[in-house]
Design an enzyme around this catalytic site. Sequence first.
Site, PDB file in Angstrom:
ATOM      1  N   ASN A  32      63.776  75.143  65.038  1.00 52.94           N
ATOM      2  CA  ASN A  32      62.344  75.102  64.716  1.00 52.94           C
ATOM      3  C   ASN A  32      62.146  74.836  63.230  1.00 52.94           C
ATOM      4  OD1 ASN A  32      60.840  77.440  63.124  1.00 52.94           O
ATOM      5  ND2 ASN A  32      62.649  78.361  64.087  1.00 52.94           N
ATOM      6  N   PHE A  69      55.996  78.950  58.754  1.00 48.88           N
ATOM      7  CA  PHE A  69      55.082  80.083  58.562  1.00 48.88           C
ATOM      8  C   PHE A  69      53.662  79.744  58.999  1.00 48.88           C
ATOM      9  CE2 PHE A  69      57.550  82.295  54.839  1.00 48.88           C
ATOM     10  CZ  PHE A  69      58.564  82.611  55.714  1.00 48.88           C
ATOM     11  N   SER A  91      63.633  81.954  55.485  1.00 54.18           N
ATOM     12  CA  SER A  91      63.319  80.825  56.354  1.00 54.18           C
ATOM     13  C   SER A  91      63.731  79.521  55.677  1.00 54.18           C
ATOM     14  CB  SER A  91      61.822  80.784  56.662  1.00 54.18           C
ATOM     15  OG  SER A  91      61.483  79.568  57.306  1.00 54.18           O
ATOM     16  N   ASN A 150      62.417  76.763  56.341  1.00 54.49           N
ATOM     17  CA  ASN A 150      61.326  75.825  56.586  1.00 54.49           C
ATOM     18  C   ASN A 150      60.198  75.891  55.556  1.00 54.49           C
ATOM     19  OD1 ASN A 150      62.602  74.992  59.017  1.00 54.49           O
ATOM     20  ND2 ASN A 150      61.836  76.849  60.012  1.00 54.49           N
ATOM     21  N   THR A 151      60.361  76.712  54.528  1.00 54.39           N
ATOM     22  CA  THR A 151      59.438  76.745  53.399  1.00 54.39           C
ATOM     23  C   THR A 151      60.225  76.356  52.157  1.00 54.39           C
ATOM     24  OG1 THR A 151      58.018  78.442  54.387  1.00 54.39           O
ATOM     25  CG2 THR A 151      57.924  78.191  51.992  1.00 54.39           C
ATOM     26  N   LYS A 153      65.076  90.271  54.836  1.00 55.54           N
ATOM     27  CA  LYS A 153      65.672  89.389  55.840  1.00 55.54           C
ATOM     28  C   LYS A 153      66.382  88.246  55.137  1.00 55.54           C
ATOM     29  CE  LYS A 153      64.769  87.295  60.325  1.00 55.54           C
ATOM     30  NZ  LYS A 153      63.826  87.241  61.446  1.00 55.54           N
ATOM     31  N   ASN A 185      68.390  85.344  59.522  1.00 56.83           N
ATOM     32  CA  ASN A 185      67.377  84.379  59.936  1.00 56.83           C
ATOM     33  C   ASN A 185      68.066  83.175  60.595  1.00 56.83           C
ATOM     34  OD1 ASN A 185      64.857  82.950  60.085  1.00 56.83           O
ATOM     35  ND2 ASN A 185      64.187  84.004  58.241  1.00 56.83           N
TER      36      ASN A 185
END
Length: 372
Positions: free
Chosen positions: A131, A135, A195, A197-198, A233, A262
């Site tokens: 994915n 966020f 994450s 993805n940021t 995390k 994560n």
Amino acid sequence: PGMLWKTSGILRPLGSGEFFQMYGVIRNLLFRLPAEQAHNVALNGLDLAHRLGVLSAFSPKIDSLPVNVMGLDFPNPVGLAAGLDKNADHLDALGALGFGFIEVGTVTPLAQPGNPKPRMFRLLEHQAIINRMGFNNQGLDHLLARVDQRRYKGVLGINVGKNKDTPNEQSESDYRKGISAVYSRADYITVNISSPNTENLRDFHNQDELNSLMKELKKEKGKLNSKIPIALKVSPDLSDEQIEVVSSILLDQEIEIVIISNTSDKNRDKLNNINKLEKGGLSGKPLYQVSNNIISKFYKLIGNKIKIIGVGGVDSGEAAFEKIIRGASLVQLYTGMVYKGPSIASSISSELINILKNKGFKNISEAVGTKY
């Protein structure tokens, strides 16, 4: 209601074989939809089943498997990881599925749409997901309103992050806003710096950035006069040197929990599904051994001084137990529920009870870290 067998006019929970046969049919239908759409359909379906009063069929009652961590009493050690219910919109339904605790979020101070779609991809033969959601969430105000409306009374974690448009040098403010907003509603708070993805978020694993962030959040707790446990995390893609740095800072700053781990933006070499080329974080079975190894490395450095929540490839009692003997006091899952269905928490807890008995352990706490 069609998910239940009817016997003598009384609805009864499905047996494990009956359930998996039925869930297999439903999963095949869901998997005909794009992954993110199926995710939303499934959650709305759980809400409907909960309103109809039949959700208990998916979560047969099990013997208690209590564990006390950070002064919190968990009915069992199997939790739902953040990301599945970002906005706390489905807390009551998810809370009826036998989880020992639920973590919602990641929530950012302001609502944001996340990355462009499509942004979630299945790798069926690997029981994995990639994915790049970014966020996506409705912001703190929405989440707090939903949490205030909940009937779920179990242990609740709230996972906080920074907005995409907030520069890293100003991100501490976003995390302070998150903690100050949610501390009175949560049983613990997770600080998400991991994450993939940021953009630049994982820079917070660096010594100076992480040390500064943890000091600021500790100050914020002091201002709030709160003793709420803080969890960090972390990424599964850390080097041994980074693990040593992060462990040292966690000990120095007296952080209570580390969540390992994560999703990964690496570990694709052994995958043969074309979706492995998609940018984003990999979760599920391929992360099982990766997260186990990271748990082991952290545990050897922090011992029992900081509690570990183990995440990555948890889909059975054996998988959960392996993380526990490597040092995890609790475990979480997300992708396992996608592939195994909503009875997974109850199934894992039941399997853990048998494993502990066969191994001669009286409880979960006795087993933590015993691999070493």
